[in-house]
Every structure is written in C-alpha cells, then in structure tokens.
Design a protein around this motif. Sequence first.
Motif, PDB file in Angstrom:
ATOM      1  N   CYS A  80       0.812  -1.215   0.000  1.00 59.00           N
ATOM      2  CA  CYS A  80       0.000   0.000   0.000  1.00 59.00           C
ATOM      3  C   CYS A  80       0.849   1.269   0.000  1.00 59.00           C
ATOM      4  CB  CYS A  80      -0.970  -0.028   1.171  1.00 59.00           C
ATOM      5  SG  CYS A  80      -2.147  -1.408   1.039  1.00 59.00           S
ATOM      6  N   LEU A 104       1.767   1.611  -3.668  1.00 59.81           N
ATOM      7  CA  LEU A 104       0.662   2.136  -4.477  1.00 59.81           C
ATOM      8  C   LEU A 104       0.423   3.617  -4.183  1.00 59.81           C
ATOM      9  CD1 LEU A 104      -1.858  -0.847  -4.298  1.00 59.81           C
ATOM     10  CD2 LEU A 104      -0.344  -0.218  -6.197  1.00 59.81           C
ATOM     11  N   ALA A 105       0.601   4.012  -2.924  1.00 60.23           N
ATOM     12  CA  ALA A 105       0.404   5.415  -2.579  1.00 60.23           C
ATOM     13  C   ALA A 105       1.434   6.310  -3.252  1.00 60.23           C
ATOM     14  CB  ALA A 105       0.474   5.589  -1.068  1.00 60.23           C
ATOM     15  N   CYS A 106       2.596   5.757  -3.577  1.00 56.36           N
ATOM     16  CA  CYS A 106       3.624   6.524  -4.280  1.00 56.36           C
ATOM     17  C   CYS A 106       3.405   6.549  -5.786  1.00 56.36           C
ATOM     18  CB  CYS A 106       5.005   5.935  -3.984  1.00 56.36           C
ATOM     19  SG  CYS A 106       5.550   6.131  -2.283  1.00 56.36           S
ATOM     20  N   VAL A 134       0.145   6.289  -7.335  1.00 54.03           N
ATOM     21  CA  VAL A 134      -1.216   6.641  -7.749  1.00 54.03           C
ATOM     22  C   VAL A 134      -1.735   7.815  -6.928  1.00 54.03           C
ATOM     23  CG1 VAL A 134      -3.565   5.759  -8.049  1.00 54.03           C
ATOM     24  CG2 VAL A 134      -1.624   4.214  -8.298  1.00 54.03           C
ATOM     25  N   GLN A 135      -2.391   8.733  -7.584  1.00 52.71           N
ATOM     26  CA  GLN A 135      -3.046   9.850  -6.907  1.00 52.71           C
ATOM     27  C   GLN A 135      -4.384   9.386  -6.306  1.00 52.71           C
ATOM     28  OE1 GLN A 135      -1.777  13.033  -6.570  1.00 52.71           O
ATOM     29  NE2 GLN A 135       0.086  12.065  -7.387  1.00 52.71           N
ATOM     30  N   PRO A 136      -4.902  10.111  -5.305  1.00 55.36           N
ATOM     31  CA  PRO A 136      -6.169   9.708  -4.689  1.00 55.36           C
ATOM     32  C   PRO A 136      -7.324   9.569  -5.680  1.00 55.36           C
ATOM     33  CG  PRO A 136      -5.094  11.349  -3.339  1.00 55.36           C
ATOM     34  CD  PRO A 136      -4.300  11.264  -4.614  1.00 55.36           C
ATOM     35  N   THR A 194      -3.873   5.204  -0.049  1.00 57.08           N
ATOM     36  CA  THR A 194      -3.853   6.099  -1.218  1.00 57.08           C
ATOM     37  C   THR A 194      -4.852   7.236  -1.086  1.00 57.08           C
ATOM     38  OG1 THR A 194      -5.496   4.761  -2.410  1.00 57.08           O
ATOM     39  CG2 THR A 194      -3.155   4.216  -2.761  1.00 57.08           C
ATOM     40  N   ALA A 251      -7.855   5.990  -3.894  1.00 59.61           N
ATOM     41  CA  ALA A 251      -7.670   5.424  -5.233  1.00 59.61           C
ATOM     42  C   ALA A 251      -8.465   4.125  -5.369  1.00 59.61           C
ATOM     43  CB  ALA A 251      -6.194   5.174  -5.512  1.00 59.61           C
ATOM     44  N   ARG A 282       5.980   8.887   3.326  1.00 59.30           N
ATOM     45  CA  ARG A 282       4.714   8.174   3.531  1.00 59.30           C
ATOM     46  C   ARG A 282       4.856   7.076   4.578  1.00 59.30           C
ATOM     47  NH1 ARG A 282       0.380   9.070   0.649  1.00 59.30           N
ATOM     48  NH2 ARG A 282       0.417  10.374  -1.223  1.00 59.30           N
TER      49      ARG A 282
END
Length: 331
Positions: free
Chosen positions: A63, A66-68, A70-72, A96, A99, A223
Amino acid sequence: MQFLSDNAASVHPALWAAMHAADAPQAPYDGDDLSAALDAAFSALFGRPCAALWVASGTAANCLALACLVQPHGGVICHEQAHIEHHEGGAPGFFTHGAKLILGQGHGCKITGSEIERIWAGIGKDVHEVQPQAVSISQTSELGCTYRPDELAGIAETCRRLGLRLHIDGARFANAVAFLGCTPWAACAGADALSFGFIKNGGMSAEALVLFDPDLAELARIRRKRAGHLQSKGRYLAAQLLAMLDGDLWLANARQANLGAQELAAAAGERLLYPVEANEVFLKVSVAERAALRAAGFGFYDWGDHAARLVTAWNSDPDHVAALAKAIAAL
C-alpha cells in the motif's frame, strides 16, 4: 503437521543471530548503519540502482508502494482475486486516500497485457470515470502461478505505452525466482516498485519495499513515517533483510519450500487445480476427504466447498511432507 501457511513457519536461526548482533546502541529510526546498507545490497542483488525500505508487513509494502504510484483520484488495475482486493481490509484505499482498484480477469489469477489494455480502452477518458494510473500484479499469483519473463515483458510494455506505473506484490517473490531459475530482476523486470516478501520465507517482522525509480524513494520514506511504519529501532528490521540476502539464504529457503510443494503435487495428480509453480498446492478434495486428512493430523485451509490449499515452508519437515503426500495419494 501444519500446512496452513508459510506465515506460520519459524524464524530462520541466521536472522535471530543477525538481530542479536544488531543489539547495540545505534542511531534510531533508519539512521543506523544496517538500514543505510540496504540500498547498496538490493542494488547489487537486482543489478541496477534501487532504493530499499524496510516495513513490517506485506500490506504496508503493497500500500505504501501504491500510494507513491497513484493519486487519490486515480485507479489501480489488478486481478479480481488479487490480495490487495480481497485480503488487505481496504488498506489500498486507505493508504492512497481513495484510489480505486479496477478489476480484471485471467487464468491462474494472472493478468495479461491484453487484459490491461482491454480495461484501459473501456474507460472513458473524461472526468466522469476513474482513470487508471498503475497496474499491480502478484509474483507469484494468489493461486501459486508464476509470471514468465516474456509475460512480464508484455505487461511492462503495455504499461509504458499506456502511461501506467507497475507494482509487483512479491509476497512469494523468492519462490518465483526459485521456480524460474532466473535472476531476481528477470522475475520483476519493468516494475517501478516491488514488495519483496521475507516473512513467509524465514523472516520474522521485515519486508522490503524496493523502488526501481529512485525518484520515488524520498516520497516513500515520507509516507512510511506518516503511516506509522517508521520504527524507532529499525536496525532490527534491516538486520533481518541483510541476513536473508547474505549468501542467498532467501533463495535457498524458497527452493526448499518449493521442493516440498512439488512432492505434494506429484502425489495429487489429477486433483491439482492449478500448476504448482511455487510453494502452494490447490487440490480438489471433498468434505469427507478433508475431514480424513485433518483426522490424520494435517492442518490446511479450505478453498471453497470442494478444494483445499496446502502451503509448504522453508522448514517443512520432510517426514511431514512425505506423510501428507502418501495420505493424498491414498484418498
């Protein structure tokens, strides 16, 4: 005689020794010498520059990656049976900040480049639909199937062409490399981020988030702190990862686990639901047959109403594996 999960396996003695050796005053968080050595150690392993961060769980590794990427307001294309969809309690959306997971299909829980393109083409390119920004695949898949290098190349090419980032959930990445007999990079080529699993493979409390795009490293560190995963005594996690890399212990452990699974697969014959390409065995067994195996002392998980999942580990007792193989053959 437990075949529930490789998560239940014991910690390799080399890791206990490494953590004991790290039990001395050091700079806190990730400022210690062991944490500082991770980037170089993983860069040498993969044969290319990368950044490696320790985290305490596979869910955190997936996670945070993915947070790095993909934008919200974006989306992540993944298989409909992916671990991030079914077994992480909504953590991808939490990390995220919203997302969306966009689900695809594929045999053996593997998604293809053509399936990614089909999904992408079916989404309207306007503000009314969530736009994919990344793809996440699992190596090996949730059904124990392994992506070959040519399959990975097709996925990576599709991602590049469509402007999508690529994340690989490698909870059993070591088992994939052992099965393929290839270099570590060949088993994840084209990825921007890899969640490299160690806990299932003899580790205790450390997984590696490997970033092949160095520009993501600082964002991932920020993050990690914000998510509460920057442990104050991070040297003990770094010690585990370095001990697993030392002498390719990670690969030796995975080979041993895979060997046990192959023995069970040979006994299962036509009962196999999927090819055995790592350390998971899925086979057709009735309710009565499962009860008989449990009565004989074997632990495992049901997989729906008419199947079971058996998982071998780095330290599965050969006698227990042989006994289970004999019991399966006698069903």
